[in-house]
Design a protein around this motif. Structure first.
Motif, PDB file in Angstrom:
ATOM      1  N   UNK A  52       4.315  22.991 -40.233  1.00 13.18           N
ATOM      2  CA  UNK A  52       3.812  23.935 -39.607  1.00 13.18           C
ATOM      3  C   UNK A  52       2.288  23.974 -39.708  1.00 13.18           C
ATOM      4  N   UNK A  53       1.645  23.757 -40.851  1.00 17.12           N
ATOM      5  CA  UNK A  53       0.261  23.529 -41.056  1.00 17.12           C
ATOM      6  C   UNK A  53      -0.217  22.328 -39.971  1.00 17.12           C
ATOM      7  N   UNK A  54       0.435  21.494 -40.464  1.00 21.00           N
ATOM      8  CA  UNK A  54       0.170  20.322 -39.369  1.00 21.00           C
ATOM      9  C   UNK A  54       0.077  20.365 -37.879  1.00 21.00           C
ATOM     10  N   UNK A  55       1.093  21.230 -37.699  1.00 22.75           N
ATOM     11  CA  UNK A  55       1.239  21.432 -36.283  1.00 22.75           C
ATOM     12  C   UNK A  55      -0.052  22.337 -35.857  1.00 22.75           C
ATOM     13  N   UNK A  56      -0.069  23.201 -36.650  1.00 21.93           N
ATOM     14  CA  UNK A  56      -1.362  24.425 -36.171  1.00 21.93           C
ATOM     15  C   UNK A  56      -2.620  23.636 -35.990  1.00 21.93           C
ATOM     16  N   UNK A  57      -2.824  22.353 -37.035  1.00 21.37           N
ATOM     17  CA  UNK A  57      -3.955  21.598 -36.880  1.00 21.37           C
ATOM     18  C   UNK A  57      -4.038  21.165 -35.513  1.00 21.37           C
ATOM     19  N   UNK A  58      -3.085  20.295 -34.854  1.00 19.54           N
ATOM     20  CA  UNK A  58      -3.118  19.463 -33.828  1.00 19.54           C
ATOM     21  C   UNK A  58      -3.464  20.518 -32.698  1.00 19.54           C
ATOM     22  N   UNK A  59      -2.836  21.947 -32.804  1.00 23.82           N
ATOM     23  CA  UNK A  59      -3.060  22.792 -31.700  1.00 23.82           C
ATOM     24  C   UNK A  59      -4.588  23.511 -31.739  1.00 23.82           C
ATOM     25  N   UNK A  60      -5.151  23.850 -33.022  1.00 18.77           N
ATOM     26  CA  UNK A  60      -6.244  24.479 -33.203  1.00 18.77           C
ATOM     27  C   UNK A  60      -7.644  23.809 -33.448  1.00 18.77           C
TER      28      UNK A  60
ATOM     29  N   UNK B 272      -3.023  35.357 -20.980  1.00 17.80           N
ATOM     30  CA  UNK B 272      -2.861  36.762 -20.142  1.00 17.80           C
ATOM     31  C   UNK B 272      -1.239  37.129 -19.714  1.00 17.80           C
ATOM     32  N   UNK B 273      -0.451  36.136 -19.660  1.00 16.07           N
ATOM     33  CA  UNK B 273       0.922  36.254 -19.592  1.00 16.07           C
ATOM     34  C   UNK B 273       1.568  37.109 -20.670  1.00 16.07           C
ATOM     35  N   UNK B 274       0.841  37.169 -21.883  1.00 15.70           N
ATOM     36  CA  UNK B 274       1.401  37.853 -22.947  1.00 15.70           C
ATOM     37  C   UNK B 274       2.867  37.811 -23.488  1.00 15.70           C
ATOM     38  N   UNK B 275       3.367  36.428 -23.176  1.00 17.63           N
ATOM     39  CA  UNK B 275       4.666  36.321 -23.514  1.00 17.63           C
ATOM     40  C   UNK B 275       4.558  36.127 -25.199  1.00 17.63           C
ATOM     41  N   UNK B 276       5.311  36.322 -25.847  1.00 17.88           N
ATOM     42  CA  UNK B 276       5.332  36.247 -27.307  1.00 17.88           C
ATOM     43  C   UNK B 276       6.409  35.607 -27.779  1.00 17.88           C
ATOM     44  N   UNK B 277       6.134  35.105 -29.015  1.00 18.41           N
ATOM     45  CA  UNK B 277       7.450  34.481 -29.445  1.00 18.41           C
ATOM     46  C   UNK B 277       7.892  34.535 -30.983  1.00 18.41           C
ATOM     47  N   UNK B 278       8.985  34.786 -31.620  1.00 18.93           N
ATOM     48  CA  UNK B 278       9.070  35.114 -32.778  1.00 18.93           C
ATOM     49  C   UNK B 278      10.275  33.940 -33.378  1.00 18.93           C
ATOM     50  N   UNK B 279      10.660  33.948 -34.408  1.00 18.92           N
ATOM     51  CA  UNK B 279      11.468  33.140 -35.103  1.00 18.92           C
ATOM     52  C   UNK B 279      11.836  33.640 -36.440  1.00 18.92           C
ATOM     53  N   UNK B 280      12.934  32.973 -36.822  1.00 23.45           N
ATOM     54  CA  UNK B 280      13.384  33.215 -38.303  1.00 23.45           C
ATOM     55  C   UNK B 280      12.275  32.495 -39.301  1.00 23.45           C
ATOM     56  N   UNK B 281      11.808  31.429 -38.538  1.00 19.69           N
ATOM     57  CA  UNK B 281      10.746  30.823 -39.659  1.00 19.69           C
ATOM     58  C   UNK B 281       9.627  31.829 -39.983  1.00 19.69           C
ATOM     59  N   UNK B 282       8.876  31.592 -40.858  1.00 20.53           N
ATOM     60  CA  UNK B 282       7.625  32.480 -41.225  1.00 20.53           C
ATOM     61  C   UNK B 282       6.699  31.570 -40.655  1.00 20.53           C
ATOM     62  N   UNK B 283       6.520  30.669 -39.924  1.00 23.25           N
ATOM     63  CA  UNK B 283       5.471  29.618 -39.598  1.00 23.25           C
ATOM     64  C   UNK B 283       4.595  30.478 -38.566  1.00 23.25           C
ATOM     65  N   UNK B 284       4.955  31.253 -37.922  1.00 25.01           N
ATOM     66  CA  UNK B 284       4.277  31.464 -36.710  1.00 25.01           C
ATOM     67  C   UNK B 284       2.876  32.320 -37.188  1.00 25.01           C
ATOM     68  N   UNK B 285       1.984  31.672 -36.300  1.00 22.00           N
ATOM     69  CA  UNK B 285       0.826  32.727 -36.630  1.00 22.00           C
ATOM     70  C   UNK B 285       0.658  33.258 -35.112  1.00 22.00           C
ATOM     71  N   UNK B 286      -0.704  33.523 -34.742  1.00 24.82           N
ATOM     72  CA  UNK B 286      -0.936  34.074 -33.404  1.00 24.82           C
ATOM     73  C   UNK B 286      -0.636  33.049 -32.263  1.00 24.82           C
TER      74      UNK B 286
END
Lengths: 431, 431, 431
Positions: free
Chosen positions: A407-415, B96-110
């Motif tokens: 997830x960290x690597x993925x986040x780097x790609x994105x931001x 602006x679509x404010x579509x949100x995602x969630x997941x069992x994983x804890x890897x989500x940030x904003x």
């Protein structure tokens, strides 16, 4: 109602493996300048369906009146002058334009018909298919203009071959220019002169002059006395207004008075700007509505030292890039797992980036400047890196699973490019 | 302004004598599923200018992000999942679509950028040319989707050959898949990894993962932890509204928020229904406005035991029929006085009915179900038999003289099907 | 959104050197008339992408119902009759038209479905692609109609080959008509008769009559008893109104009720008129809105004794000229410095003037009359000589420098035709 796309014959297919930056390979030397032609039969130009040329007009010289079956987009690289474009079916509206002309010569009578436009360095000029045009260099330096003709536009019901119909002049008989003689000819030349004399109600002697049979000075000629034009101040203003008021209705009504030029280096119109990386200006159908009918557009780009243009693909058309300064490493890849281009390009080079193929530029130490011509009036890019990229739009889990990364690597790609989008500064992140 | 049609090169001509129902002939085996391809070079697909495929995605597997130079219409034959389609030039509207995602994983940030759509059995999904998309099976059974790509659509300025550009993965090196390796490739693979590392501002090691050079799991991969998405309830509602409020103006403005899916098995939307014979549902540019730009449409049909589809011709495009159940005798005739097809077709078969050629279906004892893809957004049929037929619209005397029959016989031709129109019950008249 | 033009395969290229006036080279003899065909494979017709034919229908004869994958424009050269055109997807609206039919025969029951149009000499009739039509000669002289089919129109997704699908009749088995038998066939002929019997719910015996296998009377048949139609007076009126109220919106809604014919010899509609030189009438998408969808147009021209048609080029499409009377010298030049045509043409000749090529006519002693068909709904010309010419629009200095002539000579070129524009009187200036 249907929207079928073109079928490409064998020769025009896009199944080639190699793109390369090229220089014009042929030229037509005229009395008042030179016309340089890129090789139309090169695979990359065949795939894009375009013919490209560069005209150099000497001071006080006239590029002779001509028309062609294709829409043409022109970039004025150097100098200044006047251009006149006669829209088909709009001739009778000239009088009401009240455009006036004057001259050092005393030969003017009530000569109110022409409509001329001032052009200068940085201008993009749109010439519709079938419109007769001429151009005069009234400045003190050479007028250099790079043109791209879109042979695949639907206004061309002939085949995919560049043709130019001249109303005067003609390619000289000397030299190895058989191909050029066949492409750039004076249409009066072969008409029966008696018939022409009757059609114009003039002496046959004058017709023979129009046919230029004895005296071929080429496609650009010297002017004996300086020509001068006074254009009403209103025009500039009027053009501004037209741009705003354009609508989808009343095509034909507004067609005759449409603006044909705009300056692509106008700082206020910059579409993408980064203090660290560079800037990009686009001239599309919104900025120059006539491009809606011509279905072409242009872009002026500048990358600063070692900056990058984000890897991206273009969705609505091919891109023909002309290098105006500096140098860059250009990489283009296709969907065959092959690199189509990985070359250094310099001033004066031209190359094609086919629609949907991914491309990236990295500027050299002196930066990189270019003009791109596009075979669509609605140019759109999908960047892979940067704030507006498709990858930034993907959920982290799609990236972690697609690439088997954390997830960290993925986040780097994105931001990691922060707020940067299409033009990316050298050495990574900036803000 | 002009509306010229495509010119077909030799290989793509429609002068063949024989149509036949076919199965996919090639397949790409991936870690998380399989991609089956109909032979693009078959005469019937060349004539129609389409490439067809069927993707089977295993539960908790991800079809990797990719795009193609053609509009694609997808029918979800089985299962459920999520699809994300990134419209070119619309990336910046995601927030602006404010579509949100969630997941069992804890890897989500904003991670607010993605726009995902729920898809399930019976859905038609429209993917515009050049739009990157990925698809995730979050259900418990296989997700099976049949796709048709329109290679002749004007959005494709490359030649008539199917291409797919993958942003991850790639066809494995093993096996006899040279053709597939050339068509489905990872575009990152051939870029210089140092250049990519700089473009994304990430370590080269991560770029090498993106290039998937060592580890090719194919085009569909297993997902390590289940992915989950929360979509705002508003979307569903919003989509309803957009469908109603669509207009010809403001193309680009509305393009980014256009609905991309609809269910073709919705009972309320049935276009033709007969209690005795069967029913037909159409998804055209009215029901799904994006099809106006893609110039494609789809149809879901069902004939009951031994019922018929009236002999008819389609005017605005080719028809590609995929059989989803039952069986039927299909007859197609051309204007050469030849039968092009007189075959029994079964579940999983696909065949083309070229534009303007006359076709009829007669269902077997178990009835007949199909999905048809059309290369027009405005599908129109001219039935020969039934209430709305062209023959019913002709005066009796035209029929008596054309066929040398009695007025009574002519009247029978016109009215013996009573109120039945396109779907005709077995054994004659019903009301 | 994109506007790509057609790609022409080798055979269809416009790189030929010679145009020539031609007569029909093949014919299909039928019971009630004859169909004459111009050779579709001639280079000039291949370049223009058209197929031309002339139908002669005897009095009290019926041209059998048929349709074709191309839009067709018809000029009624002689006689009168009725035509019925069934628009695809519009069948169900017939009832509401309340068009009624009567006849000397007693066979009519409530036969309210057909929609018929009176046609007579001088009419231009527009038949959209895929629309079934039949035509009946109710007059006392032959009905002669010249038709041009636009094979390149986008409504044709098949290849560039003329096809006709007949709902009755068929080319007789006798004689050397293999090519015709392959082009003009009865689509019922090869269907299984039992299946057709079930589809129409009629006896197999009637189906066998529809298949015309035993009894081929060709494409035009004699009618046993005279047919008669009463058309409501409202139609004429209604058509007038529709023409005025046409708009870009609501395509499909208005499509079904669109006017399909207009008289091109209507004196009030003359577009260009000169008492000394002649006149020209144009039927374009403004006068007949359906031509917007068909992207074709027509022109009726008449030059008086020895008058000229100004040398000019057409911008939006090819021109197919059919000579209806008198004779003329026709000159066409290309951009290769070659004369493509310098011939005398007479009544019954047909020739193509490719888009952008310059052409001029000079009438003989008996004047010259023609009908031209154009592959665009928006025909525009750029005349070289006359009041509205591009040359008159140029500044004197451009002309003096382009042709190395004096200001006086330049002025003569511009103004010696006075107020004359496209049609120019013999022997020079008039006013």
């Amino acid at each position: 109602m249907s929207q079928r796309s073109p079928q490409l014959s064998k020769a025009q297919q896009c199944r080639f493996q190699r793109l390369s930056a090229s220089q014009p390979s042929r030229q037509i030397q005229s009395e008042g300048g030179v016309t340089e032609l890129w090789e139309e039969s090169q695979e990359q130009f065949q795939c894009a369906g375009v013919a490209a040329m560069r005209n150099t007009i000497q001071p006080n010289s006239l590029s002779l009146p001509n028309y062609h079956p294709t829409p043409r987009l022109v970039y004025v690289e150097r100098g200044q002058g006047f251009i006149s474009v006669t829209f088909p079916g709009c001739a009778e509206t000239y009088d009401s334009q009240q455009t006036q002309m004057t001259s050092e010569s005393q030969s003017q009578r009530q000569d109110l018909h022409q409509k001329v436009h001032r052009i200068r360095r940085g201008d993009i000029v749109a010439i519709p298919a079938g419109a007769a045009h001429w151009c005069y260099n009234d400045g003190n330096e050479e007028l250099v203009a790079v043109s791209v003709n879109d042979l695949n536009h639907q206004s061309n019901q002939l085949d995919q071959k560049f043709r130019a119909f001249y109303l005067a002049g003609g390619v000289p008989e000397r030299g190895q220019q058989e191909q050029e003689r066949q492409t750039f000819q004076n249409i009066f030349q072969e008409f029966d002169s008696e018939l022409m004399a009757e059609a114009f109600n003039i002496p046959s002697e004058t017709v023979r002059k129009m046919q230029s049979k004895e005296n071929r000075r080429g496609l650009i000629v010297n002017v004996r006395e300086r020509m001068g034009f006074i254009r009403p101040d209103e025009e500039q203003q009027q053009e501004q207004e037209q741009r705003g008021g354009q609508s989808d209705n009343g095509i034909e009504e507004s067609y005759c008075t449409m603006k044909i030029r705009t300056n692509i280096e106008n700082r206020r119109d910059t579409d993408i700007y980064s203090r660290q990386a560079g800037k990009v200006n686009v001239v599309d159908r919104h900025k120059l509505p006539i491009l809606k009918y011509m279905d072409m557009s242009a872009e002026r780009g500048r990358l600063y030292q070692n900056a990058l243009l984000s890897p991206h693909w273009s969705v609505h058309g091919h891109t023909i890039v002309y290098v105006t300064g500096g140098d860059a490493n250009v990489q283009v890849v296709n969907n065959n797992g092959q690199t189509m281009m990985n070359d250094n390009v310099n001033k004066g080079n031209m190359f094609v980036v086919p629609q949907y193929y991914t491309v990236t530029f990295k500027a050299g130490n002196n930066g990189f400047q270019w003009v791109a011509f596009k075979t669509t009036g609605w140019p759109l890019r999908n960047p892979l890196a940067g704030y507006t990229s498709v990858i930034r739009g993907m959920p982290l889990q799609v990236l972690t699973n697609a690439y088997q990364i954390s997830p960290n690597q993925a986040q780097q790609i994105k931001i990691n490019r922060g707020g940067e989008s299409l033009v990316l500064s050298s050495g990574g992140r900036s803000d």
